[in-house]
Enzyme design. Structure first.
Site, PDB file in Angstrom:
ATOM      1  N   ARG A   1       0.713  -1.067  -0.006  1.00 48.83           N
ATOM      2  CA  ARG A   1       0.340   0.020  -0.048  1.00 48.83           C
ATOM      3  C   ARG A   1       0.825   1.238  -0.107  1.00 48.83           C
ATOM      4  NH1 ARG A   1      -4.487   0.856   4.237  1.00 48.83           N
ATOM      5  NH2 ARG A   1      -2.575   1.354   5.545  1.00 48.83           N
TER       6      ARG A   1
ATOM      7  N   LYS B   1      -2.940   6.128   1.200  1.00 45.22           N
ATOM      8  CA  LYS B   1      -2.813   6.696   2.184  1.00 45.22           C
ATOM      9  C   LYS B   1      -1.954   8.078   2.114  1.00 45.22           C
ATOM     10  CE  LYS B   1      -2.499   4.394   6.820  1.00 45.22           C
ATOM     11  NZ  LYS B   1      -4.299   5.478   7.218  1.00 45.22           N
TER      12      LYS B   1
ATOM     13  N   GLU C   1     -16.167   5.468   5.366  1.00 46.55           N
ATOM     14  CA  GLU C   1     -16.432   4.726   6.106  1.00 46.55           C
ATOM     15  C   GLU C   1     -15.612   5.354   7.594  1.00 46.55           C
ATOM     16  OE1 GLU C   1     -11.742   4.208   4.824  1.00 46.55           O
ATOM     17  OE2 GLU C   1     -11.481   5.941   3.959  1.00 46.55           O
TER      18      GLU C   1
END
Ligand code: PMP
Length: 305
Positions: free
Chosen positions: A50, A149, A182
């Site tokens: 990620r 992210k 989320e």
């Protein structure tokens, strides 16, 4: 506390970055939050995947290879004498000028911080937590890919402030279409009629590593699972709701906007998954080797790992 910064471990007070670092000036960088359980880095590959994907999305070159970063994390954990803890791994674009020009930045600057972690009080794990649905929406995928992210967390922070204003610990964020995406730093799951449902990546979520682990646990435990659009009404009407995240692990949500979810207690499916998660992350004997590929499909099949 010892911090790893661009190749060297230094004392906390000596771990400094330039005020011209674009990570500070513009939130120009990416990061990971990673758990250490029983001295082992949990889901190392998924986090590195990620990180690399996030960096690629923001066109930032990570100046160290995966093995070097993994070693640096292990060194930082060791230097801080941690067996259980949390690693914050950051890559910023480095020091530049006051303008936005990425080419004038010094290039990827890597920082690794390792510390203890306690996100929510134990009482919330035992009894469940109350949340609100925030007015602040998640950034849309056609603006900045939310599966990267990045260091830009302002909309999440504003949603969390809304939660605090409302006297609760967490906020659920909707996407631009008004669907549940989320929480501010966790993924969300609901349970209805025995089926576990979580919003798909297309809902504009960060594809959480813990989310992947929990989805795989559903497979292993024979719990029906679907990635499907979740409307706020679905959340209110759920039998159970829980959040997943590296720091939070698995935590039940028992109230949304003042409405009681299910029985108002952590439900049986949530408890089953929490127990399985604890077994996976618990003492070394239970953690074992990484699960076989077919058990890991939710971690490996996603575009951003
Ligand atoms: N969503 C957001 C916005 C997050 O910041 C995080 C955690 N950092 C998560 C979900 C959960 O991801 P993970 O399980 O990888 O910690």
């Amino acid at each position: 506390m010892k911090i790893w910064i661009n190749g060297i471990l230094v004392d906390k007070d000596a771990a400094t970055v330039s005020v011209l670092d674009h990570g500070l000036l513009y939130g120009d960088g990416v990061f990971e939050g990673i758990r250490v359980y029983a001295g082992r880095i949990f889901e190392l590959d998924a986090h590195l995947d990620r990180l690399v994907a996030s960096a690629r999305t923001i066109r930032l070159e990570v100046p160290y290879g995966r093995a070097a970063i993994a070693q640096a994390m292990a060194d930082t954990v060791k230097a801080n004498g941690l067996r259980e803890g949390y690693i914050r791994l950051l890559v910023t674009r480095g020091a530049g000028t006051l303008g936005l020009d990425a080419d004038k930045c010094s290039g990827g600057s890597v920082i690794i911080i390792a510390d203890q972690v306690a996100l929510y009080p134990q009482e919330m794990y035992d009894n469940g937590m109350a949340v609100i649905i925030a007015r602040t929406r998640r950034i849309a995928p056609n603006m900045l890919d939310p599966s990267a992210k990045s260091l830009n967390y302002l909309n999440n922070i504003l949603a969390k402030v809304e939660a605090q204003d409302a006297g609760v610990a967490e906020a659920i964020m909707l996407n631009a279409d008004g669907d549940v995406a989320e929480a501010t730093g966790d993924n969300i799951f609901i349970v209805r009629g025995g089926e576990v449902v979580t919003p798909p990546p297309a809902a504009g979520i960060l594809i959480g590593v813990t989310r992947c682990v929990v989805m795989n646990l559903c497979g292993q435990l024979g719990i029906p699972l679907a990635e499907r659009r979740v409307a706020p009404e679905d959340l209110y009407a759920a039998d159970e709701c829980f959040l997943t995240g590296t720091a939070a692990e698995v935590i039940a949500v028992t109230k949304v906007d003042g409405r009681t979810i299910g029985t108002g207690r952590p439900g049986p499916v949530t408890q089953k998954l929490l127990k399985a998660f604890r077994e996976l992350t618990g003492p070394r004997t239970k953690q074992g080797p990484p699960a076989a590929h077919e058990n890991r499909k939710h971690c490996s099949s996603q575009p951003h790992g």
